[in-house]
Scaffold this active site. Structure first.
Site, PDB file in Angstrom:
ATOM      1  N   GLY A 101     118.072  20.393  26.618  1.00  0.00           N
ATOM      2  CA  GLY A 101     118.322  21.170  25.420  1.00  0.00           C
ATOM      3  C   GLY A 101     117.040  21.499  24.696  1.00  0.00           C
ATOM      4  O   GLY A 101     116.008  20.839  24.888  1.00  0.00           O
ATOM      5  N   CYS A 109     113.134  13.575  24.284  1.00  0.00           N
ATOM      6  CA  CYS A 109     113.016  14.871  23.611  1.00  0.00           C
ATOM      7  C   CYS A 109     111.748  15.557  24.097  1.00  0.00           C
ATOM      8  O   CYS A 109     110.702  14.913  24.206  1.00  0.00           O
ATOM      9  CB  CYS A 109     112.961  14.653  22.101  1.00  0.00           C
ATOM     10  SG  CYS A 109     112.791  16.171  21.149  1.00  0.00           S
ATOM     11  N   LEU A 110     111.837  16.851  24.332  1.00  0.00           N
ATOM     12  CA  LEU A 110     110.671  17.605  24.809  1.00  0.00           C
ATOM     13  C   LEU A 110     109.561  17.647  23.758  1.00  0.00           C
ATOM     14  O   LEU A 110     108.406  17.930  24.093  1.00  0.00           O
ATOM     15  CB  LEU A 110     111.083  19.028  25.199  1.00  0.00           C
ATOM     16  CG  LEU A 110     112.025  19.134  26.413  1.00  0.00           C
ATOM     17  CD1 LEU A 110     112.487  20.575  26.599  1.00  0.00           C
ATOM     18  CD2 LEU A 110     111.364  18.618  27.684  1.00  0.00           C
ATOM     19  N   HIS A 145     118.008  18.602  15.296  1.00  0.00           N
ATOM     20  CA  HIS A 145     116.721  19.301  15.152  1.00  0.00           C
ATOM     21  C   HIS A 145     116.767  20.343  14.037  1.00  0.00           C
ATOM     22  O   HIS A 145     115.756  20.591  13.376  1.00  0.00           O
ATOM     23  CB  HIS A 145     116.358  20.015  16.463  1.00  0.00           C
ATOM     24  CG  HIS A 145     115.639  19.163  17.458  1.00  0.00           C
ATOM     25  ND1 HIS A 145     114.390  18.620  17.206  1.00  0.00           N
ATOM     26  CD2 HIS A 145     115.961  18.766  18.722  1.00  0.00           C
ATOM     27  CE1 HIS A 145     113.989  17.928  18.276  1.00  0.00           C
ATOM     28  NE2 HIS A 145     114.924  17.994  19.206  1.00  0.00           N
ATOM     29  N   GLN A 201     111.589  23.772  17.877  1.00  0.00           N
ATOM     30  CA  GLN A 201     110.723  23.188  18.902  1.00  0.00           C
ATOM     31  C   GLN A 201     109.770  24.220  19.513  1.00  0.00           C
ATOM     32  O   GLN A 201     108.823  23.847  20.200  1.00  0.00           O
ATOM     33  CB  GLN A 201     111.556  22.542  20.011  1.00  0.00           C
ATOM     34  CG  GLN A 201     112.299  21.295  19.550  1.00  0.00           C
ATOM     35  CD  GLN A 201     113.028  20.654  20.708  1.00  0.00           C
ATOM     36  OE1 GLN A 201     114.154  21.028  21.032  1.00  0.00           O
ATOM     37  NE2 GLN A 201     112.386  19.701  21.360  1.00  0.00           N
ATOM     38  N   HIS A 220     122.087  16.001  19.557  1.00  0.00           N
ATOM     39  CA  HIS A 220     120.623  15.904  19.509  1.00  0.00           C
ATOM     40  C   HIS A 220     120.020  17.232  19.029  1.00  0.00           C
ATOM     41  O   HIS A 220     119.159  17.254  18.147  1.00  0.00           O
ATOM     42  CB  HIS A 220     120.102  15.517  20.901  1.00  0.00           C
ATOM     43  CG  HIS A 220     118.610  15.468  21.023  1.00  0.00           C
ATOM     44  ND1 HIS A 220     117.923  14.313  21.340  1.00  0.00           N
ATOM     45  CD2 HIS A 220     117.669  16.446  20.893  1.00  0.00           C
ATOM     46  CE1 HIS A 220     116.625  14.589  21.378  1.00  0.00           C
ATOM     47  NE2 HIS A 220     116.438  15.874  21.116  1.00  0.00           N
ATOM     48  N   GLU A 221     120.498  18.321  19.617  1.00  0.00           N
ATOM     49  CA  GLU A 221     119.941  19.638  19.256  1.00  0.00           C
ATOM     50  C   GLU A 221     120.312  20.026  17.830  1.00  0.00           C
ATOM     51  O   GLU A 221     119.489  20.578  17.098  1.00  0.00           O
ATOM     52  CB  GLU A 221     120.387  20.714  20.249  1.00  0.00           C
ATOM     53  CG  GLU A 221     119.923  20.496  21.682  1.00  0.00           C
ATOM     54  CD  GLU A 221     118.452  20.134  21.820  1.00  0.00           C
ATOM     55  OE1 GLU A 221     117.628  20.646  21.039  1.00  0.00           O
ATOM     56  OE2 GLU A 221     118.122  19.323  22.693  1.00  0.00           O
TER      57      GLU A 221
END
Ligand code: CO
Length: 151
Positions: free
Chosen positions: A45, A87-88, A133, A50, A129-130
């Site tokens: 995701g 997480c990226l 953000h 991000q 999670h997304e």
């Protein structure tokens, strides 16, 4: 175009993101770039902040398919699951996070049509999670044991 993924410490990751108001070419370019960036990073995701754009748009790419959620709202949640997360924007780390096991989300698609989806298991985890953000929340804020992992 692949965009640079912002890393933890950048204030854009802590912003409360603004709702998308125009479903136009600028949004579609952002979404297309996000999808390319997510695919290249082999992530589950990605949220717009991000890539440095603090607007309420996220994507998840899971077993159930690829989903693009604009102005998403969590309308119901059930149960609980505890599992590993990364997480990226927090490279080289992982941690254990408790999330709802089943969620319902109302959102717009890229053309502004209002839609909804129900997600369970890992799909629900990725959606939660997304969505976090978009409110400046990172999984590391909720994880019990953030530790180093190999990238
Ligand atoms: Co993340």
């Amino acid at each position: 175009m692949i965009r640079e993924i912002v890393q933890v410490g950048d204030p854009v990751l802590r912003e409360t993101c603004k709702p998308v108001t125009r479903f136009d070419k600028e949004l579609w370019t952002l979404l297309d770039d996000m999808r390319e960036t997510l695919k290249a990073a082999e992530g589950a995701g990605l949220a717009a902040p991000q890539v440095g754009v603090p607007v309420r748009a996220v994507q998840v790419d899971v077993e159930e398919g690829f989903f693009e959620l604009i102005n998403p709202v969590l309308v119901s949640q059930k149960g609980e699951q505890t599992g590993p997360e990364g997480c990226l924007s927090v490279r080289g780390k992982a941690g254990t996070v408790t999330r709802p096991d089943k969620v319902k989300v109302v959102f717009s698609d890229r053309n502004g049509n209002r839609c909804s989806l129900v997600a369970r298991g890992f799909f629900a985890r990725a959606v939660c999670h997304e969505l976090d953000h978009l409110d400046g929340i990172l999984y590391t804020d909720k994880a019990s044991n953030v530790h180093d992992v190999e990238d």
